[in-house]
Design an enzyme around this catalytic site. Structure first.
Site, short mmCIF file in Angstrom:
data_model
loop_
_atom_site.label_atom_id
_atom_site.label_comp_id
_atom_site.label_asym_id
_atom_site.label_seq_id
_atom_site.Cartn_x
_atom_site.Cartn_y
_atom_site.Cartn_z
N LYS A 210 1.01 -1.20 0.21
CA LYS A 210 0.11 -0.05 -0.10
C LYS A 210 0.97 1.31 0.16
O LYS A 210 1.36 1.47 0.83
CB LYS A 210 -0.83 0.10 1.22
CG LYS A 210 -1.95 1.09 1.01
CD LYS A 210 -2.55 1.67 2.27
CE LYS A 210 -1.81 2.63 3.07
NZ LYS A 210 -2.01 4.02 2.34
N GLY A 262 7.21 4.76 8.10
CA GLY A 262 6.30 5.77 8.44
C GLY A 262 6.70 6.49 10.01
O GLY A 262 7.69 6.27 10.45
N SER A 263 5.43 7.04 10.25
CA SER A 263 5.57 7.62 11.50
C SER A 263 5.61 6.67 12.76
O SER A 263 5.27 5.48 12.65
CB SER A 263 4.21 8.63 11.87
OG SER A 263 3.28 7.80 11.90
N THR A 264 6.29 7.03 13.69
CA THR A 264 6.38 6.32 15.11
C THR A 264 5.11 5.84 15.60
O THR A 264 4.73 5.07 16.23
CB THR A 264 7.27 7.07 16.10
OG1 THR A 264 8.52 7.05 15.44
CG2 THR A 264 7.48 6.28 17.39
N GLU A 265 4.34 6.85 15.69
CA GLU A 265 2.83 6.92 16.22
C GLU A 265 2.26 5.52 15.52
O GLU A 265 1.65 4.86 16.06
CB GLU A 265 2.23 8.22 15.72
CG GLU A 265 0.94 8.14 16.32
CD GLU A 265 -0.02 9.45 15.67
OE1 GLU A 265 0.57 10.24 15.17
OE2 GLU A 265 -1.04 9.45 15.91
N GLY A 267 3.61 3.39 13.58
CA GLY A 267 4.31 2.05 13.91
C GLY A 267 3.96 1.31 15.12
O GLY A 267 3.78 -0.01 15.31
N GLU A 284 10.36 0.85 10.21
CA GLU A 284 11.55 1.99 9.90
C GLU A 284 10.62 3.18 10.14
O GLU A 284 9.95 3.56 9.39
CB GLU A 284 12.09 1.91 8.61
CG GLU A 284 13.26 2.68 8.42
CD GLU A 284 13.14 4.07 8.05
OE1 GLU A 284 13.11 4.79 8.92
OE2 GLU A 284 13.03 4.05 6.71
N CYS A 318 13.50 10.53 6.95
CA CYS A 318 13.68 10.01 8.36
C CYS A 318 14.83 10.19 8.88
O CYS A 318 14.74 10.40 10.14
CB CYS A 318 12.99 8.63 8.33
SG CYS A 318 13.76 7.65 7.13
N GLU A 415 10.31 15.20 15.98
CA GLU A 415 10.66 15.18 14.47
C GLU A 415 9.88 16.08 13.72
O GLU A 415 8.48 16.10 13.98
CB GLU A 415 10.37 13.71 13.93
CG GLU A 415 10.58 13.81 12.60
CD GLU A 415 10.45 12.29 11.99
OE1 GLU A 415 9.46 11.76 12.29
OE2 GLU A 415 11.12 11.65 11.19
P1 NDP Z 1 1.97 7.63 8.38
O1 NDP Z 1 2.83 7.16 9.27
O2 NDP Z 1 0.66 8.02 8.98
O3 NDP Z 1 1.85 7.05 7.20
C1 NDP Z 1 2.78 6.15 6.55
C2 NDP Z 1 2.01 5.06 5.75
O4 NDP Z 1 1.13 4.33 6.81
C3 NDP Z 1 0.97 5.43 4.77
O5 NDP Z 1 0.75 4.92 3.73
C4 NDP Z 1 -0.12 5.62 5.59
O6 NDP Z 1 -1.40 5.86 4.65
C5 NDP Z 1 -0.10 4.43 6.22
N1 NDP Z 1 -1.04 4.47 7.52
C6 NDP Z 1 -1.74 5.52 8.38
N2 NDP Z 1 -2.21 4.85 9.28
C7 NDP Z 1 -2.38 3.54 9.15
C8 NDP Z 1 -2.71 2.45 10.13
N3 NDP Z 1 -3.32 2.83 11.27
N4 NDP Z 1 -2.52 1.22 9.84
C9 NDP Z 1 -1.85 1.12 8.78
N5 NDP Z 1 -1.22 1.94 7.86
C10 NDP Z 1 -1.48 3.26 8.21
O7 NDP Z 1 2.77 9.06 8.26
P2 NDP Z 1 2.12 10.32 7.59
O8 NDP Z 1 2.03 10.40 6.40
O9 NDP Z 1 0.78 10.61 8.29
O10 NDP Z 1 3.35 11.45 8.05
C11 NDP Z 1 3.11 11.88 9.50
C12 NDP Z 1 4.47 12.14 10.10
O11 NDP Z 1 5.08 10.72 10.18
C13 NDP Z 1 5.55 13.02 9.50
O12 NDP Z 1 5.03 14.41 9.61
C14 NDP Z 1 6.82 12.52 9.60
O13 NDP Z 1 7.03 12.99 11.13
C15 NDP Z 1 6.61 11.14 9.86
N6 NDP Z 1 6.93 10.24 8.72
C16 NDP Z 1 8.00 9.35 8.83
C17 NDP Z 1 8.51 8.85 7.73
C18 NDP Z 1 9.82 8.13 7.81
O14 NDP Z 1 10.22 7.73 6.59
N7 NDP Z 1 10.20 7.70 8.78
C19 NDP Z 1 7.94 8.80 6.51
C20 NDP Z 1 6.39 9.63 6.44
C21 NDP Z 1 6.14 10.40 7.64
P3 NDP Z 1 -1.87 7.06 4.24
O15 NDP Z 1 -0.72 7.80 3.48
O16 NDP Z 1 -2.97 6.83 3.18
O17 NDP Z 1 -2.39 8.02 5.54
#
Ligand code: NDP
Length: 809
Positions: A210, A262-265, A267, A284, A318, A415
């Site tokens: 996804k 993606g985000s720690t939250e 994760g 990651e 990141c 971050e």
């Molecule tokens: P998210 O962690 O929300 O998104 C990462 C991926 O997870 C996207 O594909 C997202 O879908 C998907 N996702 C969101 N919620 C869920 C869930 N409950 N279960 C499974 N998958 C989910 O990051 P954001 O895009 O909202 O960015 C927010 C913050 O995260 C940024 O400001 C940054 O601080 C951090 N971030 C860190 C990254 C890294 O490389 N470590 C990369 C991106 C963001 P969708 O996009 O459709 O919401």
């Protein structure tokens, strides 16, 4: 222009004067004009799909019920409509991946390699289309997508095609995991796709991926590539949609592993959602990586390094070097240089080849960045931005510098994920390390100094998965990438990354029931039971339980064998403190640790019969079985003593003029919860590999038969083991295990017990993202070397740090 169609000689005097004026002006200002890349082919691609994209499931495009818009953040125009996958669609994709799995595995590594090579070549052939599409969809500069993202994507598929080819010979003790659910972010859309899909396919898995809602387009173009190369149906499925689509994928019962960036939250949400399910996971997550500048560094190179560290990809990286730590003696000079450079940076349309910083991915991210900047100002930090203004027609944010920042302020800890650099100073090397580690993250670190000895002294002391010396944000498929602490766990890339996509074949032999020797029927005589008071062992000293309670231990015949202290949360707390206070063990060389382990083995050997009798009394084993367990324990200590100075790393072949050292490091302070069975051997088989690699441990021994462990501290006392290396807490295993899982200062936790507690451990550990290794109620035979000794244990006791060292005279 047609032949002979030259500039008219009758050009008016006025027009000529005008041109001369412009040229003069240009020479005076030396300003660049725009150099736009053409979007024609990308538009053709979008138009060919009527600017509407469906779901790629089982090798075909499946119509979705709902769609959402994806925009170009450089001008806020709608690029296309993207399908929103429902739970039913997710189910269909997972079913297709499961169906495709067997044939994909049976193809064998060599045949899979051909597909991966074909994909890599296709990506190269269409590289400009990918680069343009990525720049349009994400807002990142075309120069970056063209020169960094897409070449790295191709490299990733080539590199892992090689691993597919070698799997059958080099990794024959491992097999595929199954269907992998992969969820990626928007900051490096196609690159993250390649980091996820290439190793997964190489190792024989099938995938459902996804992409992020903001940036799905290149993943959909990639789906077409999969069709073009004739990839078997169902091996790759791309399902677009919001977070809820991701959640449905995470929770699908037929997915065997989740790989998330993606985000720690999010994760943490994922870690908790799949706790106890047996699904593997690699995460990651975010970072707040230090960029450390010592006073002898080449400051002009440092400034260019900073541009790459925090303004590359608009700071939406990141591992961005977002915390500048600069030695106090040079801070003012460096800040002036950075400001002068910032004044010359250009922000604008991603398709302009003359810009340095593109657009922020979406208005919501722009808002988050600005809110954090305003908070930084409100908290009294000094903010500086260049004098020029950003274009107004897109999602742009100016490069921003905060100086003299307090290490505890929000912008130093959170971050920001935007073009915002936060600077603070240090005086001594020790202070630099303390500041660098003053974060809940641990993804990357840059060290700038002309003194290689200093750089290599600092590198192992910073808790970060990647360390760049005099460089920053360098990546390659041949090197692992990943973090510690709240930056997640697992590695992507390099040989170390492959283990995220395979499992040991031996796991198939594990049993559903504990494996124990037969219990004797004839009466066992207990010799010194209740009179000898076992104690716990904390910081190298015997310790009474804080609560003042003891538990009576009976053997299977119902005879009282003795009393064991009932440990509690406070004892765990004391033990964790003692483990942290022990810096000595981790600093010893592998050779020195090996000598201590040999000494332990010799001391145990000298007291063989005493330990064997204890097993007979506690567990009612026959003498032969008890002797065999002690013998095996001694042998296993010798094995890990041998490994202590041999479990070493690699010098990865990455980019030119660079050495990338992949060094195994201890996880840190580890909790080890032993199984009830094999009270001596399982204690040895888990504790000894962990300490062999330099970890300090808090052990909860067998709850029903704890005395082999409490006897063992007498051996530790006589074997030169520094206090705090092994701490032993007896008592109710599962509740003590939960205390360890909740503890913020425990870096890793192994649990061998039942299924329910395995779930609790994984779920509770999500809070500080500690690495866990649990058995989900599956039992190994501790007497069997293949099941219970060797590389798997050492791998779980260590983490790979990649240190990048550029060279060249
Ligand atoms: P998210 O962690 O929300 O998104 C990462 C991926 O997870 C996207 O594909 C997202 O879908 C998907 N996702 C969101 N919620 C869920 C869930 N409950 N279960 C499974 N998958 C989910 O990051 P954001 O895009 O909202 O960015 C927010 C913050 O995260 C940024 O400001 C940054 O601080 C951090 N971030 C860190 C990254 C890294 O490389 N470590 C990369 C991106 C963001 P969708 O996009 O459709 O919401």
């Amino acid at each position: 222009m047609k032949r002979g169609n030259r500039q008219s000689p009758t050009l008016s005097v006025f027009a000529r004067k005008n041109i001369e004026m412009k040229v003069k002006e240009i020479f005076n200002t030396m300003a660049y004009g725009p150099a736009p890349e053409s979007a024609a082919q990308a538009n053709e691609f979008l138009d060919a799909h009527n600017r509407t994209f469906e779901l790629f499931i089982n090798g075909e495009w499946k119509k979705a019920e709902k769609h959402f818009e994806t925009i170009n953040p450089s001008n806020m125009e709608v690029l296309a409509n993207i399908a929103e996958a429902s739970e039913r669609d997710v189910n269909e994709a997972v079913t297709a991946a499961n169906k495709a799995l067997k044939d994909w595995v049976n193809l064998g590594g060599r045949a899979r390699a051909r597909y991966l090579y074909a994909i890599a070549r296709q990506i190269q052939k269409h590289s400009r289309l990918f680069a343009v599409l990525e720049a349009l969809d994400n807002g990142k500069p075309i120069r970056e997508t063209r020169d960094i993202d897409i070449p790295l994507v191709a490299r990733h598929f080539y590199h892992h095609a090689g691993w597919a080819q070698l799997m059958d010979t080099e990794l024959k003790d491992y097999k595929e995991i199954g269907v992998i659910g992969q969820i990626i972010p928007w900051n490096f859309p196609l690159l993250m796709l390649s980091w996820k899909i290439a190793p997964a396919l190489a190792m024989g898995n099938t995938v459902v991926l996804k992409p992020a809602e903001f940036t799905s387009l290149t993943a959909l173009l990639f789906a077409e590539i999969c069709q073009n190369v004739g990839l078997p149906k169902g091996v790759v499925n791309i399902i677009t949609g919001p977070g809820s689509t991701g959640a449905a994928l995470v929770n699908h019962k037929d997915v065997h592993k989740i790989a998330f960036t993606g985000s720690t939250e999010v994760g943490k949400i994922i870690r908790k959602a799949i706790a106890g399910s047996g699904k593997k996971v690699s995460l990651e997550l975010g970072g707040k990586s230090p960029f450390i500048v010592f006073e002898d560094a080449d400051l002009d190179s440092v400034v260019e390094g900073i541009v790459d560290a925090i303004w590359f990809n608009q700071g939406q990286v990141c591992c961005a070097g977002s915390r500048l730590l600069v030695q106090e003696s040079i801070q003012d000079k460096l800040y002036d240089k950075i400001k002068a450079r910032m004044e010359k940076l250009r922000v604008g349309d991603a398709m302009d080849k003359c810009i340095d910083i593109g657009a922020i991915v979406a208005p919501v991210q722009l808002k988050t960045i600005d809110e954090l900047v305003q908070k930084g100002i409100a908290e009294g930090n000094q903010m500086w931005q260049p004098s020029w203004e950003c274009p107004k027609d897109g999602c742009f944010y100016p490069p921003t510098l905060f100086t003299h920042v307090s290490p505890s302020s929000t912008i130093a800890q959170e971050e920001i994920f935007g073009p915002v650099l936060v600077a603070m100073s240090f005086r001594s090397h020790q202070e630099a390390i303390k500041l660098a580690n003053n974060t809940r993250y641990g993804l990357a670190c840059s060290i700038w100094t002309e003194n290689i000895n200093l750089a290599l002294d600092i590198a192992p002391k910073v808790k970060a998965g990647t360390v760049w010396i005099n460089s920053t944000n360098v990546f390659d498929a041949g090197s692992g990438f990943g973090g510690y602490r709240e930056s997640g766990f697992g590695r992507e890339g390099g040989k170390e990354g492959l283990f995220e996509y395979m499992k040991p074949r031996i796991e198939e032999q594990f049993s559903d029931k504990p494996i124990n020797p037969a219990v004797q029927k004839s009466k066992i005589t207990i010799t010194d039971s209740i009179n000898r008071t076992a104690k716990m062992y904390i910081g190298g000293k015997q310790a009474r339980p804080d609560g003042g309670y003891s538990i009576t231990i009976k053997n299977p015949q119902g005879e009282i064998v003795g009393e064991a202290p009932e440990g509690s949360r406070k004892d765990i707390r004391n033990a964790v403190e003692a483990a942290h206070a022990n810096g000595k063990w981790a600093e010893m060389t592998g050779h020195a640790r090996a000598q201590v382990l040999y000494y332990i083995a010799e001391n145990l050997s000298a007291r063989k019969s005493e330990f064997s009798n204890r097993l007979v009394q506690m567990c009612c084993y026959g003498k032969t079985d008890a002797d065999a367990e002690v013998e095996k324990s001694i042998d296993r200590i010798y094995t890990y003593a041998a490994h202590a100075d041999k479990y070493d790393g690699q010098a990865h072949q990455t980019i030119q003029r660079n050495v990338t050292l992949a060094m195994p490091e201890p996880v840190g302070v580890m909790g080890i919860v032993c199984p009830d069975e094999a009270p001596l051997l399982a204690f040895i088989s888990t504790v000894i590999p962990a300490i062999a690699l330099g970890n300090s441990v808090i052990v909860i021994p067998s709850e029903s038969a704890p005395f082999s462990a409490t006897d063992f501290y007498q051996i530790l006392d006589t074997s030169d083991v520094p206090g705090g290396t092994i701490n032993i807490i007896t008592g109710p295993k599962d509740s003590l295990a939960k205390e360890l899982a909740k503890h913020y200062d425990v870096d890793g936790l192994w649990y061998f017990g039942n299924k329910e507690s395995s779930k609790d451990i994984e779920s509770l550990s999500a809070e500080n993202m500690k690495r866990t290794w649990v058995n989900y109620g599956k039992y190994r035979n501790w007497m069997n070397n293949e099941q219970s000794e060797g590389m798997e244990f050492l791998r779980h006791a260590s983490e790979i740090k990649n240190i990048w060292i550029p060279y060249g005279a």
